[in-house]
Design a protein around this motif. Structure first.
Motif, PDB file in Angstrom:
ATOM      1  N   ALA A   1       1.669  70.138 -37.958  1.00 39.76           N
ATOM      2  CA  ALA A   1       2.956  69.835 -37.345  1.00 39.76           C
ATOM      3  C   ALA A   1       3.864  69.072 -38.304  1.00 39.76           C
ATOM      4  O   ALA A   1       3.412  68.413 -39.243  1.00 39.76           O
ATOM      5  CB  ALA A   1       2.742  69.016 -36.071  1.00 39.76           C
ATOM      6  N   ILE A   2       5.162  69.185 -38.023  1.00 36.48           N
ATOM      7  CA  ILE A   2       6.183  68.416 -38.740  1.00 36.48           C
ATOM      8  C   ILE A   2       6.662  67.310 -37.809  1.00 36.48           C
ATOM      9  O   ILE A   2       7.038  67.559 -36.664  1.00 36.48           O
ATOM     10  CB  ILE A   2       7.366  69.302 -39.144  1.00 36.48           C
ATOM     11  N   LEU A   3       6.638  66.088 -38.299  1.00 34.50           N
ATOM     12  CA  LEU A   3       7.144  64.948 -37.533  1.00 34.50           C
ATOM     13  C   LEU A   3       8.582  64.667 -37.953  1.00 34.50           C
ATOM     14  O   LEU A   3       8.870  64.544 -39.151  1.00 34.50           O
ATOM     15  CB  LEU A   3       6.282  63.710 -37.777  1.00 34.50           C
ATOM     16  N   ILE A   4       9.488  64.565 -36.980  1.00 33.11           N
ATOM     17  CA  ILE A   4      10.881  64.201 -37.246  1.00 33.11           C
ATOM     18  C   ILE A   4      11.121  62.824 -36.648  1.00 33.11           C
ATOM     19  O   ILE A   4      11.034  62.633 -35.427  1.00 33.11           O
ATOM     20  CB  ILE A   4      11.858  65.226 -36.643  1.00 33.11           C
TER      21      ILE A   4
ATOM     22  N   GLY B   1       9.898  78.866 -36.319  1.00 35.53           N
ATOM     23  CA  GLY B   1       8.650  78.906 -35.575  1.00 35.53           C
ATOM     24  C   GLY B   1       7.670  77.812 -35.958  1.00 35.53           C
ATOM     25  O   GLY B   1       6.465  77.932 -35.681  1.00 35.53           O
ATOM     26  N   SER B   2       8.157  76.744 -36.583  1.00 36.90           N
ATOM     27  CA  SER B   2       7.279  75.647 -37.001  1.00 36.90           C
ATOM     28  C   SER B   2       6.934  74.764 -35.806  1.00 36.90           C
ATOM     29  O   SER B   2       7.738  74.594 -34.884  1.00 36.90           O
ATOM     30  CB  SER B   2       7.970  74.796 -38.074  1.00 36.90           C
ATOM     31  N   LYS B   3       5.748  74.190 -35.854  1.00 36.58           N
ATOM     32  CA  LYS B   3       5.356  73.216 -34.844  1.00 36.58           C
ATOM     33  C   LYS B   3       6.010  71.892 -35.205  1.00 36.58           C
ATOM     34  O   LYS B   3       5.838  71.371 -36.306  1.00 36.58           O
ATOM     35  CB  LYS B   3       3.834  73.064 -34.812  1.00 36.58           C
ATOM     36  N   VAL B   4       6.762  71.322 -34.269  1.00 34.87           N
ATOM     37  CA  VAL B   4       7.540  70.131 -34.568  1.00 34.87           C
ATOM     38  C   VAL B   4       7.356  69.094 -33.464  1.00 34.87           C
ATOM     39  O   VAL B   4       7.250  69.433 -32.282  1.00 34.87           O
ATOM     40  CB  VAL B   4       9.037  70.487 -34.762  1.00 34.87           C
ATOM     41  N   ILE B   5       7.301  67.849 -33.887  1.00 32.54           N
ATOM     42  CA  ILE B   5       7.153  66.724 -32.965  1.00 32.54           C
ATOM     43  C   ILE B   5       8.275  65.732 -33.244  1.00 32.54           C
ATOM     44  O   ILE B   5       8.492  65.322 -34.385  1.00 32.54           O
ATOM     45  CB  ILE B   5       5.796  66.017 -33.156  1.00 32.54           C
ATOM     46  N   GLY B   6       8.985  65.346 -32.201  1.00 40.25           N
ATOM     47  CA  GLY B   6      10.008  64.328 -32.338  1.00 40.25           C
ATOM     48  C   GLY B   6       9.419  62.951 -32.099  1.00 40.25           C
ATOM     49  O   GLY B   6       8.465  62.800 -31.325  1.00 40.25           O
TER      50      GLY B   6
ATOM     51  N   GLN C   1      -2.954  61.430 -37.394  1.00 38.51           N
ATOM     52  CA  GLN C   1      -4.308  61.928 -37.182  1.00 38.51           C
ATOM     53  C   GLN C   1      -4.431  62.643 -35.831  1.00 38.51           C
ATOM     54  O   GLN C   1      -4.989  63.744 -35.739  1.00 38.51           O
ATOM     55  CB  GLN C   1      -5.313  60.787 -37.258  1.00 38.51           C
ATOM     56  N   GLU C   2      -3.905  62.035 -34.779  1.00 39.04           N
ATOM     57  CA  GLU C   2      -4.044  62.595 -33.434  1.00 39.04           C
ATOM     58  C   GLU C   2      -3.233  63.881 -33.252  1.00 39.04           C
ATOM     59  O   GLU C   2      -3.672  64.802 -32.557  1.00 39.04           O
ATOM     60  CB  GLU C   2      -3.622  61.554 -32.395  1.00 39.04           C
ATOM     61  N   GLN C   3      -2.080  63.947 -33.879  1.00 38.00           N
ATOM     62  CA  GLN C   3      -1.184  65.087 -33.688  1.00 38.00           C
ATOM     63  C   GLN C   3      -1.310  66.128 -34.795  1.00 38.00           C
ATOM     64  O   GLN C   3      -0.585  67.131 -34.783  1.00 38.00           O
ATOM     65  CB  GLN C   3       0.278  64.598 -33.605  1.00 38.00           C
ATOM     66  N   ASP C   4      -2.198  65.907 -35.745  1.00 35.34           N
ATOM     67  CA  ASP C   4      -2.406  66.830 -36.869  1.00 35.34           C
ATOM     68  C   ASP C   4      -1.094  67.108 -37.607  1.00 35.34           C
ATOM     69  O   ASP C   4      -0.666  68.250 -37.793  1.00 35.34           O
ATOM     70  CB  ASP C   4      -3.020  68.145 -36.382  1.00 35.34           C
ATOM     71  N   ILE C   5      -0.454  66.017 -38.021  1.00 39.94           N
ATOM     72  CA  ILE C   5       0.841  66.092 -38.712  1.00 39.94           C
ATOM     73  C   ILE C   5       0.613  66.249 -40.214  1.00 39.94           C
ATOM     74  O   ILE C   5      -0.167  65.519 -40.810  1.00 39.94           O
ATOM     75  CB  ILE C   5       1.676  64.827 -38.414  1.00 39.94           C
TER      76      ILE C   5
ATOM     77  N   ILE D   1      -0.637  55.237 -46.304  1.00 43.89           N
ATOM     78  CA  ILE D   1      -0.749  55.357 -44.841  1.00 43.89           C
ATOM     79  C   ILE D   1      -1.527  56.617 -44.464  1.00 43.89           C
ATOM     80  O   ILE D   1      -2.428  56.579 -43.618  1.00 43.89           O
ATOM     81  CB  ILE D   1       0.655  55.390 -44.201  1.00 43.89           C
ATOM     82  N   ALA D   2      -1.170  57.726 -45.091  1.00 38.56           N
ATOM     83  CA  ALA D   2      -1.802  59.014 -44.756  1.00 38.56           C
ATOM     84  C   ALA D   2      -1.805  59.904 -45.998  1.00 38.56           C
ATOM     85  O   ALA D   2      -0.871  60.684 -46.208  1.00 38.56           O
ATOM     86  CB  ALA D   2      -1.053  59.689 -43.611  1.00 38.56           C
ATOM     87  N   PRO D   3      -2.804  59.775 -46.839  1.00 41.06           N
ATOM     88  CA  PRO D   3      -2.883  60.585 -48.063  1.00 41.06           C
ATOM     89  C   PRO D   3      -2.795  62.088 -47.741  1.00 41.06           C
ATOM     90  O   PRO D   3      -3.432  62.563 -46.794  1.00 41.06           O
ATOM     91  CB  PRO D   3      -4.257  60.230 -48.634  1.00 41.06           C
ATOM     92  N   GLY D   4      -1.960  62.784 -48.503  1.00 38.13           N
ATOM     93  CA  GLY D   4      -1.811  64.225 -48.326  1.00 38.13           C
ATOM     94  C   GLY D   4      -0.648  64.634 -47.446  1.00 38.13           C
ATOM     95  O   GLY D   4      -0.226  65.793 -47.464  1.00 38.13           O
ATOM     96  N   VAL D   5      -0.121  63.711 -46.663  1.00 37.88           N
ATOM     97  CA  VAL D   5       1.045  64.020 -45.828  1.00 37.88           C
ATOM     98  C   VAL D   5       2.309  63.942 -46.690  1.00 37.88           C
ATOM     99  O   VAL D   5       2.498  62.989 -47.442  1.00 37.88           O
ATOM    100  CB  VAL D   5       1.144  63.048 -44.629  1.00 37.88           C
TER     101      VAL D   5
END
Length: 362
Positions: free
Chosen positions: A4-7, A26-31, A67-71, A92-96
Motif C-alpha cells: 500500500a501507499i500511505l498518504i 489501481g494502487s492500494k492507498v491509505i489516507g 507493519q500492520e497495513q503492509d505499507i 523507522i521502517a527500512p525499505g519503505v
C-alpha cells in the motif's frame, strides 16, 4: 499483492491530487491524518490515524501502521513531515520509500520553468521591423504570463505564445478578437498582452455548441473525439479561467463567427452577466482565428472579420499546419493570394500563420 501507499497528511490539495492518480492507476492507498475528524477521510478507501509529527510517539506509531497495513511507500505534501521522513524513515521502517521530492521543490517547479522560458524568450526577439515597437515586458511580468498560461488547458504552445508576445509589441491600438476560444488559454494570453501593452479590449466569439464542434476532418478522428466533450462545460471552464483577470476589458459573443461579425459591425459594446459591459472600438488590431477548421468555415471566418483589421494590424490563423485536414491552410493561402498587395509581413510559428497588414500612410 502490491504494498500500500500511505498518504499523510491526507487532506492537503497535492495529497488529494496524488490520491486521484493512485485510484486511476489501481494502487492500494491509505489516507492518514492527525485530526480527529478530517474532512478528507471519505475520499480514501482506507484510513489510518497518526499522531502529530511533533508528538514523541510519532515514529513508533508510524512504524506500527506500516507493519500492520503492509505499507511500502509514503507520499507527503507537508514540508515538515517530508523533512522528518527524509532523515528518519530508514530507521523507522527500512525499505519503505518516500515517493516524492521535497514539497517546496514540487511547488516551485512550474514557477522556475516559467522564469527560465521568460529569459529565453527575451533573448530571442523576432526580427519584426517596426520603429514604434513597444518595450518588452519585465522578467517578472513575462514569468507571470507564462506561469498562468500553463495553468489553463488548451493547445496554445510555447512557440505560439512567443510569437503572440512579439506581435503584441508590434501591434497598433484596437480591439483583439478571437474566433474560437473554448477553454480560454489563448484568450488569456491575448488579454494579458492587451493589458500589458495597452492595445485594447478582447472579444471572444465562440458558439460553445456541440453542433458547431463538427470539423469535417477527413479521417473523422477529431469529430469522434468531439462527441466525447461538452461544449457547455467548456464554456464554464472559459469563464472560470478568464474571470479573475477581467477588468471590463474582455467579453464574449456566444454565437457562430459570421453572426458575431454582424453583431460586432453594428454594436460598440457587449454586455453579459459574467463580465458586465465591455466597449469596443470597432476596429481590430489583432484577429486570432481558431474556429471550426473546415475549409468553408475557416474561409468564412477570414472573410467576415478581416475587413475590420486596421492598418498595421495582425491576422493570426491557427493550425495552418493541421494533421487532420488542410482547411485553415487552404483558407489562409487563398487570403494571401488575393490580398498580397496589402500584406507587409507573414511568418509561420507555433503552428499558426501570422500576417501583418501594411501600414497605410496618409
Amino acid at each position: 499483492m502490491s504494498k500500500a501507499i500511505l498518504i499523510f497528511p491526507a487532506g492537503m490539495p497535492r495529497a488529494l491530487s496524488f490520491l486521484e492518480q493512485c485510484l486511476r492507476d489501481g494502487s492500494k492507498v491509505i489516507g492518514a491524518s492527525s485530526l480527529a475528524h478530517d474532512p478528507s477521510r471519505p475520499s480514501y478507501p482506507e484510513w489510518q490515524y497518526l499522531p502529530y509529527i511533533s508528538d514523541a510517539g510519532f515514529d513508533q506509531a508510524l512504524a506500527r501502521a506500516i507493519q500492520e497495513q503492509d505499507i511500502g511507500s509514503i507520499y507527503t505534501a507537508n514540508p515538515v513531515v517530508w523533512d522528518h521522513l527524509q532523515q528518519h524513515l530508514g530507521q523507522i521502517a527500512p525499505g519503505v520509500k518516500l515517493l516524492n521530492e521535497a514539497p517546496a521543490n514540487e511547488e516551485l517547479t512550474r514557477f522556475r520553468a516559467a522564469k527560465k522560458r521568460a529569459h529565453e524568450l527575451l533573448g530571442h526577439r523576432l526580427p519584426l521591423q517596426d520603429a514604434a515597437a513597444k518595450p518588452g515586458l519585465s522578467i517578472a511580468q513575462l514569468t507571470s504570463l507564462l506561469l498562468h498560461t500553463d495553468a489553463i488547458p488548451g493547445m496554445c504552445d510555447h512557440q505560439k505564445v512567443h510569437a503572440l508576445y512579439e506581435v503584441a509589441r508590434h501591434s497598433p491600438s484596437g480591439d483583439l478578437v478571437e474566433i474560437g476560444s473554448w477553454w480560454g488559454k489563448s484568450a488569456f494570453v491575448l488579454l494579458r498582452l492587451a493589458q500589458c501593452f495597452n492595445i485594447g479590449h478582447v472579444l471572444c466569439v465562440d458558439p460553445w455548441s456541440d453542433e458547431h464542434l463538427v470539423q469535417q476532418d477527413a479521417s473523422a478522428i477529431v469529430d469522434k473525439v468531439s462527441k466525447q466533450v461538452s461544449a457547455d462545460e467548456a464554456f464554464d471552464v472559459f469563464l472560470g479561467n478568464l474571470l479573475p483577470y477581467a477588468r471590463a476589458d474582455i467579453n464574449y459573443l456566444r454565437m457562430p463567427s459570421t453572426a458575431g461579425a454582424i453583431e460586432y459591425g453594428t454594436q460598440k459594446s457587449v454586455q453579459t452577466e459574467a463580465f458586465g459591459e465591455t466597449r469596443y472600438q470597432g476596429q481590430i488590431a489583432l484577429l486570432h482565428i481558431d474556429g471550426n477548421h473546415s475549409f468553408d468555415n475557416a474561409s468564412a471566418d477570414i472573410l467576415a472579420w478581416s475587413k475590420y483589421v486596421v492598418s498595421g494590424g495582425w491576422i493570426v490563423i491557427d493550425d495552418y499546419t493541421w494533421p487532420f485536414g488542410d482547411g485553415p491552410r487552404r483558407a489562409a493561402d487563398a487570403y494571401l493570394a488575393h490580398h498580397h498587395a496589402e500584406i507587409d509581413t507573414a511568418f509561420f510559428m507555433g503552428g499558426a500563420l501570422f500576417i501583418q497588414k501594411k501600414v497605410q500612410h496618409a
